[in-house]
Design an enzyme around this catalytic site. Structure first.
Site, PDB file in Angstrom:
ATOM      1  N   GLU A  45      21.600  47.264  32.803  1.00 33.57           N
ATOM      2  CA  GLU A  45      22.456  46.166  32.344  1.00 33.57           C
ATOM      3  C   GLU A  45      22.800  46.247  30.846  1.00 33.57           C
ATOM      4  O   GLU A  45      23.124  45.231  30.232  1.00 33.57           O
ATOM      5  CB  GLU A  45      21.795  44.818  32.645  1.00 33.57           C
ATOM      6  CG  GLU A  45      21.727  44.502  34.128  1.00 33.57           C
ATOM      7  CD  GLU A  45      21.451  43.033  34.363  1.00 33.57           C
ATOM      8  OE1 GLU A  45      22.369  42.327  34.803  1.00 33.57           O
ATOM      9  OE2 GLU A  45      20.310  42.590  34.087  1.00 33.57           O
ATOM     10  N   HIS A  81      19.123  39.271  26.677  1.00 27.91           N
ATOM     11  CA  HIS A  81      19.410  38.956  28.079  1.00 27.91           C
ATOM     12  C   HIS A  81      18.090  38.679  28.776  1.00 27.91           C
ATOM     13  O   HIS A  81      17.159  39.472  28.716  1.00 27.91           O
ATOM     14  CB  HIS A  81      20.134  40.100  28.774  1.00 27.91           C
ATOM     15  CG  HIS A  81      20.200  39.938  30.266  1.00 27.91           C
ATOM     16  ND1 HIS A  81      20.755  38.814  30.859  1.00 27.91           N
ATOM     17  CD2 HIS A  81      19.751  40.703  31.287  1.00 27.91           C
ATOM     18  CE1 HIS A  81      20.651  38.926  32.172  1.00 27.91           C
ATOM     19  NE2 HIS A  81      20.031  40.050  32.466  1.00 27.91           N
ATOM     20  N   HIS A 108      15.979  36.462  32.254  1.00 25.74           N
ATOM     21  CA  HIS A 108      16.034  35.827  33.576  1.00 25.74           C
ATOM     22  C   HIS A 108      15.167  34.570  33.617  1.00 25.74           C
ATOM     23  O   HIS A 108      14.790  34.123  34.698  1.00 25.74           O
ATOM     24  CB  HIS A 108      15.531  36.798  34.657  1.00 25.74           C
ATOM     25  CG  HIS A 108      16.273  38.094  34.726  1.00 25.74           C
ATOM     26  ND1 HIS A 108      15.733  39.238  35.245  1.00 25.74           N
ATOM     27  CD2 HIS A 108      17.532  38.418  34.325  1.00 25.74           C
ATOM     28  CE1 HIS A 108      16.620  40.230  35.182  1.00 25.74           C
ATOM     29  NE2 HIS A 108      17.721  39.762  34.623  1.00 25.74           N
ATOM     30  N   HIS A 166      21.170  34.167  37.981  1.00 26.44           N
ATOM     31  CA  HIS A 166      20.663  35.419  37.403  1.00 26.44           C
ATOM     32  C   HIS A 166      19.894  35.166  36.105  1.00 26.44           C
ATOM     33  O   HIS A 166      18.710  35.453  36.023  1.00 26.44           O
ATOM     34  CB  HIS A 166      21.870  36.346  37.193  1.00 26.44           C
ATOM     35  CG  HIS A 166      21.564  37.652  36.519  1.00 26.44           C
ATOM     36  ND1 HIS A 166      22.484  38.659  36.401  1.00 26.44           N
ATOM     37  CD2 HIS A 166      20.444  38.122  35.907  1.00 26.44           C
ATOM     38  CE1 HIS A 166      21.951  39.690  35.772  1.00 26.44           C
ATOM     39  NE2 HIS A 166      20.722  39.388  35.452  1.00 26.44           N
TER      40      HIS A 166
HETATM   41 MN    MN Z   1      19.526  40.769  34.390  1.00 27.95          MN
END
Ligand code: MN
Length: 242
Positions: free
Chosen positions: A80, A99, A101, A169
Site C-alpha cells: 500500500e 496509514h 487500521h 479499512h
Molecule cells: Mn491498509
C-alpha cells in the site's frame, strides 16, 4: 548538517515514528509511516514490508512518488505504498503520512455519523474528516490501495484536509512534519473513542468549533510543550532522542 547526516536523521526519525505508533497502539503488524525525502521532494522514505515495531534504520527504503523503488533495492515493499506517494504528489505541503487500521476509527468510516473533533488534544485532526470509499470508483476490491489510480483517488478525497477515513479499512493522516503526522495519528483514535462514548451517553454532544480547532489544532514540534509529549512517546517506545 551534511546531506549524509540529514538522511541519517530522517531515517532515524522514520524508524522512531514506527516504534512510537506501534507502542501507542496505532499500528500493529500492519500500517505504516513515511516521510518525504529531506533533499528530494520527489522521493519519500518508508520501511520495507515489516511490522512497525520491528523497523530499524536499515529497513528504510527510498521510493519515487509513483511508488517505484529507488536504486537496486529489491527488498519487498509494502503493497500500500501508493497511499503515501499519491498524497505527496497531490499535496506539496505534506512531509509525512501515516496509514493505520486502528479499529476505534473504523465505525466512522462505515456509518453516516461523521468523525468530528471534540477534544482539545485532537483539534489537530481538523474540522472536517472526509470518508473515502474505494468501492465508489473501483467496485469490489480487497479494499487495499495497491496502485496509483487508487492512491490518487484517495488523495483527491483527502483534498486539503488533514485526515481521510478509508471505508471499512482505516485512515490516512497527512502531516506538515513527521511529529505532526504521528501525534495526529495518535490523537485521532482517542477522539473517536471519546466521541463514541459521548454519543452512547444519549444526550447532545458538543463539537469543537472551527475557531477552537484553528487555535488548538496546529502542532508546533519546536515548542517545549510538544517536546515534552514527544520525549514521553520516545521513552515509552524505548528510544532516546538522537
Ligand atoms: Mn491498509
Amino acid at each position: 548538517m551534511t546531506t549524509t547526516d540529514t538522511i541519517a536523521q530522517a531515517k532515524w526519525d522514520v524508524m522512531s515514528a514506527n516504534h512510537i505508533l506501534a507502542r501507542e497502539g496505532v499500528l500493529d503488524g500492519y500500517g505504516h509511516v513515511s516521510m518525504r525525502h529531506p533533499d528530494n521532494p520527489a522521493h519519500f522514505l518508508l520501511s520495507r514490508s515489516r511490522s512497525p515495531e520491528l523497523v530499524s534504520v536499515e529497513d528504510i527504503m527510498e521510493f519515487t512518488l509513483d511508488g517505484d523503488t529507488v536504486g537496486n533495492d529489491d527488498r519487498p515493499p509494502y503493497l500500500e505504498r501508493f497511499i503515501h506517494g499519491a498524497i505527496y504528489k497531490a499535496r506539496p505541503d505534506v512531509i509525512s503520512v501515516v496509514h493505520s487500521h486502528q479499529e476505534d476509527v473504523i465505525p466512522y468510516s462505515i456509518s453516516s455519523v461523521a468523525l468530528q473533533p471534540v477534544w482539545h488534544q485532537a483539534a489537530c485532526i481538523g474540522n472536517h474528516v472526509p470518508v473515502w470509499d474505494i468501492r465508489d470508483k473501483f467496485g469490489d476490491t480487497n479494499l487495499l490501495v495497491t496502485n496509483n489510480a487508487q492512491g490518487t483517488d484517495l488523495a483527491a478525497a483527502l483534498g486539503r484536509d488533514k485526515v481521510a477515513l478509508m471505508r471499512g479499512h482505516g485512515f490516512a493522516v497527512a502531516g506538515n512534519h513527521l511529529q505532526d503526522a504521528v501525534s495526529t495519528a495518535i490523537y485521532l483514535p482517542k477522539n473517536a473513542r471519546i466521541l463514541t462514548t459521548a454519543k452512547l451517553l444519549g444526550g447532545s454532544v458538543k463539537i469543537s468549533t472551527p475557531g477552537e480547532v484553528e487555535l488548538a489544532g496546529p502542532v508546533h514540534p519546536e515548542q517545549p510543550a510538544f517536546q515534552r509529549g514527544w520525549e514521553y512517546w520516545l521513552t515509552r517506545a524505548g528510544l532516546k532522542k538522537l
